[in-house]
Design a protein around this motif. Structure first.
Motif, PDB file in Angstrom:
ATOM      1  N   MET A 124     -12.566  -1.294   6.340  1.00  0.00           N
ATOM      2  CA  MET A 124     -12.516  -2.478   7.167  1.00  0.00           C
ATOM      3  C   MET A 124     -11.082  -2.991   7.257  1.00  0.00           C
ATOM      4  SD  MET A 124     -16.030  -4.567   6.070  1.00  0.00           S
ATOM      5  CE  MET A 124     -15.278  -6.113   6.250  1.00  0.00           C
ATOM      6  N   ILE A 125     -10.692  -3.378   8.426  1.00  0.00           N
ATOM      7  CA  ILE A 125      -9.348  -3.901   8.665  1.00  0.00           C
ATOM      8  C   ILE A 125      -9.116  -5.167   7.852  1.00  0.00           C
ATOM      9  CG2 ILE A 125      -7.883  -4.971  10.426  1.00  0.00           C
ATOM     10  CD1 ILE A 125      -7.946  -1.983  10.680  1.00  0.00           C
ATOM     11  N   SER A 126     -10.126  -6.001   7.738  1.00  0.00           N
ATOM     12  CA  SER A 126      -9.963  -7.270   7.024  1.00  0.00           C
ATOM     13  C   SER A 126      -9.623  -7.043   5.553  1.00  0.00           C
ATOM     14  CB  SER A 126     -11.227  -8.122   7.141  1.00  0.00           C
ATOM     15  OG  SER A 126     -12.349  -7.433   6.632  1.00  0.00           O
ATOM     16  N   GLN A 127     -10.092  -5.957   4.969  1.00  0.00           N
ATOM     17  CA  GLN A 127      -9.758  -5.649   3.570  1.00  0.00           C
ATOM     18  C   GLN A 127      -8.288  -5.277   3.431  1.00  0.00           C
ATOM     19  OE1 GLN A 127     -12.594  -2.575   2.692  1.00  0.00           O
ATOM     20  NE2 GLN A 127     -14.126  -4.026   1.920  1.00  0.00           N
ATOM     21  N   ILE A 128      -7.768  -4.534   4.383  1.00  0.00           N
ATOM     22  CA  ILE A 128      -6.349  -4.150   4.343  1.00  0.00           C
ATOM     23  C   ILE A 128      -5.477  -5.394   4.484  1.00  0.00           C
ATOM     24  CG2 ILE A 128      -4.537  -2.820   5.491  1.00  0.00           C
ATOM     25  CD1 ILE A 128      -6.779  -0.891   6.438  1.00  0.00           C
ATOM     26  N   VAL A 129      -5.825  -6.274   5.419  1.00  0.00           N
ATOM     27  CA  VAL A 129      -5.049  -7.499   5.623  1.00  0.00           C
ATOM     28  C   VAL A 129      -5.141  -8.395   4.393  1.00  0.00           C
ATOM     29  CG1 VAL A 129      -4.836  -9.578   7.040  1.00  0.00           C
ATOM     30  CG2 VAL A 129      -5.245  -7.378   8.134  1.00  0.00           C
ATOM     31  N   ALA A 130      -6.327  -8.484   3.786  1.00  0.00           N
ATOM     32  CA  ALA A 130      -6.491  -9.289   2.566  1.00  0.00           C
ATOM     33  C   ALA A 130      -5.648  -8.722   1.434  1.00  0.00           C
ATOM     34  CB  ALA A 130      -7.961  -9.350   2.168  1.00  0.00           C
ATOM     35  N   THR A 131      -5.573  -7.412   1.320  1.00  0.00           N
ATOM     36  CA  THR A 131      -4.744  -6.778   0.292  1.00  0.00           C
ATOM     37  C   THR A 131      -3.274  -7.078   0.538  1.00  0.00           C
ATOM     38  OG1 THR A 131      -6.373  -4.994   0.129  1.00  0.00           O
ATOM     39  CG2 THR A 131      -4.228  -4.593  -0.860  1.00  0.00           C
ATOM     40  N   LEU A 132      -2.858  -7.027   1.802  1.00  0.00           N
ATOM     41  CA  LEU A 132      -1.467  -7.367   2.134  1.00  0.00           C
ATOM     42  C   LEU A 132      -1.158  -8.812   1.782  1.00  0.00           C
ATOM     43  CD1 LEU A 132      -1.151  -5.583   5.582  1.00  0.00           C
ATOM     44  CD2 LEU A 132       0.158  -5.030   3.518  1.00  0.00           C
ATOM     45  N   LYS A 133      -2.117  -9.690   2.005  1.00  0.00           N
ATOM     46  CA  LYS A 133      -1.913 -11.110   1.724  1.00  0.00           C
ATOM     47  C   LYS A 133      -1.809 -11.365   0.216  1.00  0.00           C
ATOM     48  CE  LYS A 133      -3.612 -15.669   2.814  1.00  0.00           C
ATOM     49  NZ  LYS A 133      -4.525 -16.476   3.602  1.00  0.00           N
ATOM     50  N   GLU A 134      -2.521 -10.591  -0.599  1.00  0.00           N
ATOM     51  CA  GLU A 134      -2.516 -10.765  -2.053  1.00  0.00           C
ATOM     52  C   GLU A 134      -1.169 -10.426  -2.679  1.00  0.00           C
ATOM     53  OE1 GLU A 134      -5.598  -8.300  -3.591  1.00  0.00           O
ATOM     54  OE2 GLU A 134      -7.206  -9.528  -2.737  1.00  0.00           O
ATOM     55  N   HIS A 135      -0.458  -9.488  -2.082  1.00  0.00           N
ATOM     56  CA  HIS A 135       0.807  -9.025  -2.658  1.00  0.00           C
ATOM     57  C   HIS A 135       1.980  -9.776  -2.054  1.00  0.00           C
ATOM     58  CE1 HIS A 135      -1.940  -5.741  -3.663  1.00  0.00           C
ATOM     59  NE2 HIS A 135      -1.118  -5.511  -4.679  1.00  0.00           N
ATOM     60  N   ASN A 136       2.902 -10.189  -2.915  1.00  0.00           N
ATOM     61  CA  ASN A 136       4.071 -10.930  -2.457  1.00  0.00           C
ATOM     62  C   ASN A 136       5.306 -10.053  -2.293  1.00  0.00           C
ATOM     63  OD1 ASN A 136       2.750 -13.397  -2.351  1.00  0.00           O
ATOM     64  ND2 ASN A 136       3.074 -13.766  -4.520  1.00  0.00           N
ATOM     65  N   LEU A 137       5.375  -8.951  -3.016  1.00  0.00           N
ATOM     66  CA  LEU A 137       6.565  -8.107  -2.974  1.00  0.00           C
ATOM     67  C   LEU A 137       6.569  -7.212  -1.732  1.00  0.00           C
ATOM     68  CD1 LEU A 137       6.711  -7.027  -6.720  1.00  0.00           C
ATOM     69  CD2 LEU A 137       8.030  -8.818  -5.597  1.00  0.00           C
ATOM     70  N   THR A 138       7.726  -7.114  -1.107  1.00  0.00           N
ATOM     71  CA  THR A 138       7.857  -6.305   0.099  1.00  0.00           C
ATOM     72  C   THR A 138       7.543  -4.844  -0.179  1.00  0.00           C
ATOM     73  OG1 THR A 138       9.546  -7.823   0.895  1.00  0.00           O
ATOM     74  CG2 THR A 138       9.438  -5.680   1.955  1.00  0.00           C
ATOM     75  N   ASN A 139       7.963  -4.337  -1.335  1.00  0.00           N
ATOM     76  CA  ASN A 139       7.686  -2.943  -1.673  1.00  0.00           C
ATOM     77  C   ASN A 139       6.195  -2.675  -1.789  1.00  0.00           C
ATOM     78  OD1 ASN A 139      10.344  -2.134  -1.637  1.00  0.00           O
ATOM     79  ND2 ASN A 139      10.663  -2.534  -3.813  1.00  0.00           N
ATOM     80  N   ASP A 140       5.436  -3.643  -2.308  1.00  0.00           N
ATOM     81  CA  ASP A 140       3.984  -3.498  -2.376  1.00  0.00           C
ATOM     82  C   ASP A 140       3.385  -3.462  -0.976  1.00  0.00           C
ATOM     83  OD1 ASP A 140       4.098  -3.478  -5.133  1.00  0.00           O
ATOM     84  OD2 ASP A 140       3.554  -5.603  -5.343  1.00  0.00           O
ATOM     85  N   LYS A 141       3.878  -4.321  -0.105  1.00  0.00           N
ATOM     86  CA  LYS A 141       3.391  -4.343   1.272  1.00  0.00           C
ATOM     87  C   LYS A 141       3.729  -3.029   1.977  1.00  0.00           C
ATOM     88  CE  LYS A 141       3.694  -9.348   1.731  1.00  0.00           C
ATOM     89  NZ  LYS A 141       2.309  -9.716   1.799  1.00  0.00           N
ATOM     90  N   LYS A 142       4.937  -2.506   1.743  1.00  0.00           N
ATOM     91  CA  LYS A 142       5.325  -1.222   2.327  1.00  0.00           C
ATOM     92  C   LYS A 142       4.401  -0.109   1.847  1.00  0.00           C
ATOM     93  CE  LYS A 142      10.269  -1.896   3.020  1.00  0.00           C
ATOM     94  NZ  LYS A 142      11.611  -1.513   2.581  1.00  0.00           N
ATOM     95  N   ARG A 143       4.093  -0.131   0.547  1.00  0.00           N
ATOM     96  CA  ARG A 143       3.211   0.885  -0.019  1.00  0.00           C
ATOM     97  C   ARG A 143       1.819   0.815   0.612  1.00  0.00           C
ATOM     98  NH1 ARG A 143      -0.327   0.092  -3.619  1.00  0.00           N
ATOM     99  NH2 ARG A 143       0.626  -1.827  -4.388  1.00  0.00           N
ATOM    100  N   ILE A 144       1.282  -0.377   0.764  1.00  0.00           N
ATOM    101  CA  ILE A 144      -0.049  -0.555   1.349  1.00  0.00           C
ATOM    102  C   ILE A 144      -0.052  -0.095   2.804  1.00  0.00           C
ATOM    103  CG2 ILE A 144      -1.777  -2.274   2.034  1.00  0.00           C
ATOM    104  CD1 ILE A 144      -0.777  -3.882  -0.503  1.00  0.00           C
ATOM    105  N   LEU A 145       0.980  -0.480   3.536  1.00  0.00           N
ATOM    106  CA  LEU A 145       1.063  -0.049   4.928  1.00  0.00           C
ATOM    107  C   LEU A 145       1.251   1.463   5.029  1.00  0.00           C
ATOM    108  CD1 LEU A 145       3.210  -2.917   6.498  1.00  0.00           C
ATOM    109  CD2 LEU A 145       0.808  -2.412   6.952  1.00  0.00           C
ATOM    110  N   LYS A 146       2.039   2.029   4.132  1.00  0.00           N
ATOM    111  CA  LYS A 146       2.270   3.489   4.133  1.00  0.00           C
ATOM    112  C   LYS A 146       0.964   4.244   3.885  1.00  0.00           C
ATOM    113  CE  LYS A 146       5.229   6.898   4.266  1.00  0.00           C
ATOM    114  NZ  LYS A 146       5.792   7.305   5.537  1.00  0.00           N
ATOM    115  N   GLN A 147       0.115   3.687   3.014  1.00  0.00           N
ATOM    116  CA  GLN A 147      -1.193   4.307   2.745  1.00  0.00           C
ATOM    117  C   GLN A 147      -2.071   4.305   3.999  1.00  0.00           C
ATOM    118  OE1 GLN A 147      -2.683   1.965  -0.496  1.00  0.00           O
ATOM    119  NE2 GLN A 147      -1.515   3.083  -2.048  1.00  0.00           N
ATOM    120  N   ASN A 148      -1.840   3.340   4.878  1.00  0.00           N
ATOM    121  CA  ASN A 148      -2.642   3.210   6.093  1.00  0.00           C
ATOM    122  C   ASN A 148      -1.851   3.574   7.345  1.00  0.00           C
ATOM    123  OD1 ASN A 148      -5.230   1.920   5.056  1.00  0.00           O
ATOM    124  ND2 ASN A 148      -3.642   0.648   4.132  1.00  0.00           N
TER     125      ASN A 148
END
Length: 176
Positions: A1-25
């Motif tokens: 679900m897209i909402s889970q990916i966005v919620a995961t992005l919202k949970e993380h504050n570090l840019t590298n974590d966001k990059k990693r999550i986006l890279k996975q998707n």
């Protein structure tokens, strides 16, 4: 679900974590279109979803086809005014509550997950068009040196500049 990916992005504050999550998707074209629809400056939906009565009753998920349909109807001005509001209300009603919230965020132009346009463009180059804007500052002798052909010691000699500066009063922008 897209909402889970966005919620995961919202949970993380570090840019590298966001990059990693986006890279996975990275192969998720729906996620890419979602960010493009939210942040691309050329897309306008002509309504605000924040003042609508949001009552999602369905269990539908956000798909690529659904996003394209919303883009065609609202940005393409196929439906306008109250018809556009009714169309959006029907779409939201058919979705799962968490997915409906994502559509509201798209229409309101803020995914609320602190993902910048540069982060999206790093992963999917050219997804979101950026407008470079040249800003002006007060004259500074240090930064003005490269613009004049005079010796660096004598930047007050403005008789032969490498550029021409003129007043821009209309405030218009041009994209090419």
């Amino acid at each position: 679900m897209i909402s889970q990916i966005v919620a995961t992005l919202k949970e993380h504050n570090l840019t590298n974590d966001k990059k990693r999550i986006l890279k996975q998707n990275e192969s998720n074209k729906t996620l890419q279109l979602l960010f493009k629809m939210t942040y691309h400056p050329r897309y306008n939906y002509w309504i605000r979803a924040s003042d609508m009565e949001i009552n999602p009753l369905g269990d539908g998920l956000i798909t690529f086809e659904l996003l394209e349909d919303i883009l065609a109807h609202l940005n393409g001005r196929v439906v306008t005014g109250n018809a556009a509001r009714a169309y959006l209300q029907n779409v939201i009603t058919s979705l799962h509550p968490s997915e409906a919230g994502i559509i509201v965020r798209v229409i309101n132009r803020d995914m609320d997950c602190k993902v910048s346009t540069s982060l999206v463009n790093d992963l999917w180059p050219g997804t979101i068009q950026e407008f470079p804007v040249m800003l002006a500052d007060k004259f500074n002798a240090k930064t003005a040196k490269p613009f004049y052909t005079a010796e660096p010691k004598d930047i007050t000699d403005t008789s032969n500049p490498k550029l021409v500066v003129q007043l821009k009063a209309d405030g218009g922008r041009l994209e090419y």
